[in-house]
Enzyme design. Sequence first.
Site, short mmCIF file in Angstrom:
data_model
loop_
_atom_site.label_atom_id
_atom_site.label_comp_id
_atom_site.label_asym_id
_atom_site.label_seq_id
_atom_site.Cartn_x
_atom_site.Cartn_y
_atom_site.Cartn_z
N ARG A 102 -14.87 40.74 -37.33
CA ARG A 102 -15.04 39.62 -36.40
C ARG A 102 -14.38 38.40 -37.04
NH1 ARG A 102 -20.01 37.17 -32.94
NH2 ARG A 102 -19.33 38.92 -31.68
N HIS A 129 -12.44 40.34 -26.90
CA HIS A 129 -13.75 40.88 -27.33
C HIS A 129 -13.91 42.25 -26.67
CE1 HIS A 129 -17.60 41.11 -29.02
NE2 HIS A 129 -18.22 40.13 -28.41
N GLN A 132 -17.31 44.18 -26.32
CA GLN A 132 -18.19 43.64 -25.27
C GLN A 132 -17.71 44.08 -23.88
OE1 GLN A 132 -21.11 41.41 -25.75
NE2 GLN A 132 -21.36 42.32 -23.73
N ASP A 230 -20.13 33.08 -19.53
CA ASP A 230 -20.19 33.04 -20.99
C ASP A 230 -20.41 31.57 -21.37
OD1 ASP A 230 -19.97 33.60 -23.68
OD2 ASP A 230 -17.85 34.12 -23.64
N CYS A 270 -22.69 37.99 -21.76
CA CYS A 270 -22.56 38.67 -23.06
C CYS A 270 -23.57 38.15 -24.07
CB CYS A 270 -21.13 38.52 -23.58
SG CYS A 270 -20.56 36.82 -23.62
N ARG A 298 -24.49 47.61 -26.28
CA ARG A 298 -23.52 47.41 -27.37
C ARG A 298 -23.69 48.52 -28.41
NH1 ARG A 298 -21.58 42.22 -28.44
NH2 ARG A 298 -20.31 43.26 -30.03
N1 CP Z 1 -22.07 39.01 -27.40
C1 CP Z 1 -21.90 38.90 -28.74
O1 CP Z 1 -20.83 39.26 -29.29
O2 CP Z 1 -23.02 38.47 -29.40
P1 CP Z 1 -23.05 37.94 -30.92
O3 CP Z 1 -22.12 36.76 -31.01
O4 CP Z 1 -24.48 37.61 -31.17
O5 CP Z 1 -22.56 39.06 -31.81
#
Ligand code: CP
Length: 317
Positions: A102, A129, A132, A230, A270, A298
Site C-alpha cells: 500500500r 485500489h 477493493q 468514498d 469502501c 475483502r
Molecule cells: N477500504 C480500505 O482500503 O480500508 P482501509 O484504508 O482501512 O484499509
Amino acid sequence: MVRSFLRDTDLTPAEAAEVFELAHRYKKLRPAGVLDALRGQSWGLVFFKKSTRTRLSFEAGIYELGGHPMVLQADDLQISRGETVEDTAKIFGRFLHGIVVRTFEQDMVDTFAKYSGLPVVNALTDLLHPCQSYTDMFTMIEHFGKGSEDPECIRGKKFAFFGDTACNMAYSLALAGSMFGVDVALCGPEEFRPGRELDVLFDSAGLEKRYSFTSDPREAADGADVFYTDVWVSMGKESEKAERIKTMSPYQVNEKLVALGSKDSIFMHCLPAHSGEEVTEGVLRSEKSIVFDQAENRLHVQKAIVSWLVNKNRSLA
Ligand code: CP
C-alpha cells in the site's frame, strides 16, 4: 514472467471470475479452519499509508491460507532512510514468497513487481485500489445473484459513484465495472472529473469503456441499482480538506438522492465513512446499506487473489 495484481485489468474477466469462484468457496470454508494453500510461504505486507481493513484482511487472510504474514510499516524499513525501491524489492525477493504493498505512487508497486521476481498485490495506490473494486463486484454478485454466484447477474446494473471521480476508487470501479458489464456513472464536480490517465488505463488494457461522467447528481441517481461513495478527502489530500468539503457537498449521498434510484437499490462504501460528509448517517445505517458485508468480503476475495496468483505462477514455472 511472474503474474501480479497491480491493476484491475491484470486479470482477464474470465480469470477474475475464477477468483470470485474461489472467494465464494473460501467464504464457505472459513469455519473449517486454516488451509494449506500458502504452506511454508512468508508474505511481506508493506504499508506506506494507514489502513484498518486492508491490514486486518491481508494479515488474517495469509494466516488462514497457511502462510506467514509479515506486516512492515515503511518507517521501519531502510527504504525510509533512502534505500531504493529497486534494491528493497531485490532483497524481498531473496527472503519472501509474495508482497502486498500500500503506497502513494503506482510506479512503486510496478517496481516491486519488476525487481522482486515475486507476485505483488496492489493494496492501494493513488491511482488504483483493485482489491477493493474486485471485492465490490464480488459483493454485488453475492447480493444481486441471490445465491447463484454467476457474475452475469450484475451485467447491465446501473452503478452510481458520487464525489471525487478523479480518485483511485473511482478509477478502479470504472475498470472493474467495465470488465463485468456494469454501467458505471461517475458523478462529481467538474474539477474532480476523471483525468486522461483513466482512458490510458482502459486503452492499454484494450477494455471497452462502460463508464460515463456527469456533474448532475440527479442524472447519476436516476434508476441507480448501486449508490457508492468514498471519503472526500483521500489520504495525502488533507491540506485541501475545507475546499473539498465545500465543492463536494452537492454530491452527498442522502435520503433524497437515494429515493431517485431503483426500488431495490443498495448503498456501498469502501470505508472508512465520514458520516455527515459524503453520506448521511441515515443512509449509512439504512437497510439498503451493505457496507459491513462489503468490508468482510475483502478477506475472502484477497485470499482468493493471493492463492490464485500462487497457483497460476506454479503452473507457469
Ligand atoms: N477500504 C480500505 O482500503 O480500508 P482501509 O484504508 O482501512 O484499509
